[in-house]
Scaffold this active site. Sequence first.
Site, PDB file in Angstrom:
ATOM      1  CG  ASN A   9      -1.775   0.982   0.985  1.00 22.26           C
ATOM      2  OD1 ASN A   9      -1.612   2.135   0.093  1.00 22.26           O
ATOM      3  ND2 ASN A   9      -2.937   1.677   2.487  1.00 22.26           N
ATOM      4  CD1 TRP A  10       3.718   0.608  -3.029  1.00 22.53           C
ATOM      5  CD2 TRP A  10       3.342   2.887  -4.497  1.00 22.53           C
ATOM      6  NE1 TRP A  10       4.642   0.170  -4.019  1.00 22.53           N
ATOM      7  CE2 TRP A  10       4.137   1.597  -4.631  1.00 22.53           C
ATOM      8  CE3 TRP A  10       3.244   3.448  -5.840  1.00 22.53           C
ATOM      9  CZ2 TRP A  10       5.660   0.612  -6.321  1.00 22.53           C
ATOM     10  CZ3 TRP A  10       3.790   3.092  -7.047  1.00 22.53           C
ATOM     11  CH2 TRP A  10       4.749   1.798  -7.770  1.00 22.53           C
ATOM     12  CE  LYS A  11      -0.900   3.076   4.681  1.00 20.18           C
ATOM     13  NZ  LYS A  11      -0.857   3.970   6.202  1.00 20.18           N
ATOM     14  CG  HIS A  97      -6.362   1.673   4.797  1.00 19.39           C
ATOM     15  ND1 HIS A  97      -5.643   2.888   5.402  1.00 19.39           N
ATOM     16  CD2 HIS A  97      -5.329   0.999   4.769  1.00 19.39           C
ATOM     17  CE1 HIS A  97      -4.289   3.233   6.591  1.00 19.39           C
ATOM     18  NE2 HIS A  97      -4.296   1.558   5.155  1.00 19.39           N
ATOM     19  CD  GLU A  99      -3.599   5.455   6.210  1.00 21.48           C
ATOM     20  OE1 GLU A  99      -3.467   5.765   5.145  1.00 21.48           O
ATOM     21  OE2 GLU A  99      -2.593   5.189   6.644  1.00 21.48           O
ATOM     22  CD  GLU A 169      -3.788  -2.297   7.637  1.00 18.34           C
ATOM     23  OE1 GLU A 169      -2.975  -2.534   6.552  1.00 18.34           O
ATOM     24  OE2 GLU A 169      -4.420  -1.561   7.140  1.00 18.34           O
ATOM     25  N   GLY A 175       1.650   2.102  10.822  1.00 16.43           N
ATOM     26  CA  GLY A 175       2.800   3.742  10.688  1.00 16.43           C
ATOM     27  C   GLY A 175       3.423   4.112  11.783  1.00 16.43           C
ATOM     28  CB  SER A 215       4.596  -1.929  12.210  1.00 15.92           C
ATOM     29  OG  SER A 215       4.111  -0.835  12.419  1.00 15.92           O
ATOM     30  N   GLY A 236       2.614  -1.499   4.466  1.00 13.45           N
ATOM     31  CA  GLY A 236       2.858   0.507   4.191  1.00 13.45           C
ATOM     32  C   GLY A 236       3.791   0.589   3.580  1.00 13.45           C
ATOM     33  N   GLY A 237       4.859   0.993   5.166  1.00 14.61           N
ATOM     34  CA  GLY A 237       6.080   2.318   4.870  1.00 14.61           C
ATOM     35  C   GLY A 237       6.953   1.435   4.085  1.00 14.61           C
TER      36      GLY A 237
HETATM   37  P1  PGA Z   1       2.250   0.217   7.747  1.00 15.72           P
HETATM   38  O1  PGA Z   1       1.029   1.300   7.061  1.00 15.72           O
HETATM   39  O2  PGA Z   1       3.247  -1.166   7.501  1.00 15.72           O
HETATM   40  O3  PGA Z   1       3.132   1.902   7.702  1.00 15.72           O
HETATM   41  O4  PGA Z   1       1.923   0.198   9.121  1.00 15.72           O
HETATM   42  C1  PGA Z   1      -0.271  -0.545   6.480  1.00 15.72           C
HETATM   43  C2  PGA Z   1      -1.378  -0.179   6.219  1.00 15.72           C
HETATM   44  O5  PGA Z   1      -1.451   1.218   6.708  1.00 15.72           O
HETATM   45  O6  PGA Z   1      -1.843  -0.640   5.237  1.00 15.72           O
END
Ligand code: PGA
Length: 253
Positions: A9-11, A97, A99, A169, A175, A215, A236-237
């Site tokens: 997930n590049w966001k 998600h 977010e 999640e 994050g 994470s 994500g990251g």
């Molecule tokens: P993260 O994000 O790996 O940076 O914690 C995961 C996500 O939000 O899908």
Amino acid sequence: MRKQIAAANWKMNLTIQQGEQLLDAIIAKPHSLSADQQAVFAVPFPYLAMAQQKIAGKKNVFIAAQNCYSKKSGAYTGETSVEMLQSLGISVVVLGHSERREYFEESNQFLADKVNICLEYNITPIFCCGEPLRIREAGTQNEYVAKQLKESLYHLSADQLKSIVIAYEPIWAIGTGKTATTEQAQEMHAYLRSVLAKQYSSAIASEISILYGGSVKANNAKELFGCPDVDGGLVGGASIIAADFITIIRSLK
Ligand code: PGA
């Protein structure tokens, strides 16, 4: 065997040039994904066509959108329909998600509508669920997450449910560098599978891939994915660092 999936997930990160380089670096490496394994890249909307072209001919590799709208078409300025995604060859969409739920107020009901339109167009939703820290601290995470599934998914038929991928999640782990322990992840995944078994059947529940997100890193993916009910991750990251995401793909069971 249910699918094991490493989903990036590049966001809202990277320029298109950086995105191209990242994809080149990752997909140039032979991953020898087995028939039960998939790598998915949820890239920003403007990069979907570029990314889709890059993975042409690659087996078990998919490009996903990070969102879509719940209506077919019309006067919804700034939104993207599933028909548009389908016309680009996109077959996977991340929905709900945390977010999107938090910053864009996406409700369980709104997400149910998005799930429906995706299924109508044969697009696989990666449906995200997960509890915030205050719920985890109160110890009511099971009820909280089960309600998310109930209100967004339980109207589906068993056949429709089989087309869904779930991503658990915990919001406190996204994050933050604070990963759920393997015990916490396994416990929730097993619980979600038991809830689906009760609502549908254990045969159906055993076919649903449940990804862990929050994470996931190159150095903890193997352990997390090794849990019997964890079928890969939504990352994500660490997904925007080529070497790390390659390691994460290789950590799939
Ligand atoms: P993260 O994000 O790996 O940076 O914690 C995961 C996500 O939000 O899908």
